[in-house]
Design an enzyme around this catalytic site. Sequence first.
Site, PDB file in Angstrom:
ATOM      1  N   GLY A  16       2.317   4.834   0.340  1.00  0.00           N
ATOM      2  CA  GLY A  16       3.703   4.922   0.795  1.00  0.00           C
ATOM      3  C   GLY A  16       3.723   4.508   2.253  1.00  0.00           C
TER       4      GLY A  16
ATOM      5  N   SER B 209      -4.085   3.040  -0.550  1.00  0.00           N
ATOM      6  CA  SER B 209      -3.162   2.413   0.391  1.00  0.00           C
ATOM      7  C   SER B 209      -3.006   3.250   1.669  1.00  0.00           C
ATOM      8  CB  SER B 209      -1.830   2.181  -0.330  1.00  0.00           C
ATOM      9  OG  SER B 209      -1.026   1.288   0.357  1.00  0.00           O
ATOM     10  N   ALA B 210      -1.853   3.888   1.878  1.00  0.00           N
ATOM     11  CA  ALA B 210      -1.675   4.727   3.068  1.00  0.00           C
ATOM     12  C   ALA B 210      -2.685   5.872   3.086  1.00  0.00           C
ATOM     13  CB  ALA B 210      -0.248   5.285   3.123  1.00  0.00           C
TER      14      ALA B 210
ATOM     15  N   HIS C 211      -4.290  -3.822   1.241  1.00  0.00           N
ATOM     16  CA  HIS C 211      -3.411  -4.937   0.844  1.00  0.00           C
ATOM     17  C   HIS C 211      -3.670  -6.166   1.710  1.00  0.00           C
ATOM     18  CE1 HIS C 211      -0.813  -1.968  -1.274  1.00  0.00           C
ATOM     19  NE2 HIS C 211      -0.911  -1.253  -0.177  1.00  0.00           N
TER      20      HIS C 211
ATOM     21  N   GLU D 168      -5.895  -6.686  -2.522  1.00  0.00           N
ATOM     22  CA  GLU D 168      -5.393  -6.002  -3.722  1.00  0.00           C
ATOM     23  C   GLU D 168      -6.484  -6.041  -4.788  1.00  0.00           C
ATOM     24  OE1 GLU D 168      -1.441  -5.586  -4.375  1.00  0.00           O
ATOM     25  OE2 GLU D 168      -1.869  -5.163  -2.287  1.00  0.00           O
TER      26      GLU D 168
END
Length: 242
Positions: A91, A124-125, A161, A197
């Site tokens: 997020g 991710s985050a 990413h 990714e």
Amino acid sequence: FENKSRLLLVSNSTLHGGGYLQHCQQQIQDFFGKNVKRILFVPYALQDRDAYTKTARDKFKTLGYEVDSVHETPDPVEAVRKAEGIFIGGGNTFRLLKALYDNKLVTEIRKRVLEDGIPYMGSSAGTNVSTISINTTNDMPIVYPPTFAAIGLVPFNINPHYLDADPNSKHMGETREQRIVQYHEEHDTPCVLGLREGSLLLVEGNKATLLGSTKARLFKRGKHTTEYEPGSDLSFLLTDAQ
């Protein structure tokens, strides 16, 4: 000091053409194993924590794990102290880090992972906050955390990413590579591992291995960048004086 840390740091939770965490579900099961029954989920990176928790809960149930969310507990610190394993989802990185500090979880998580050896998964985050700092996130600073210093489970930074410049694009803005190079123009900045990714980093004590389906790109201050194939041993990142 024996390094007990076990980390699964994922670039992204969804790959094109697949469902939530589908591309790395085998690695998730290998990582948490049979001994962990319940995983503490941290949904702070998204605003709708209930919906996010449902997504994570439904997915982990199919893999054989129960999920408790830290936002559903009256005492987040106590929840971390009791956790068998932790998963921090993606997020907005700034929102996530601010909430971790607001709830006094940064040092608590660090202690549980580095000293007690409970498994930590980030996506991710959630991968960004496991590193030295969130200085190399792609996110907009929508809120103001007290510091950009993160949990510090590894001695380098990650850019999830990671995106290669498209040679056919007419876009003249900075590439991701240029932005990371600009970060390295500052003094005393650690290496940055660009996770494309579909790639993930598995850390077990003093061993780090690149997993997944795509190569990773390593940026070192004042040095040429290097590419690593899936399966590469990146353990040197854990011990190298930066």
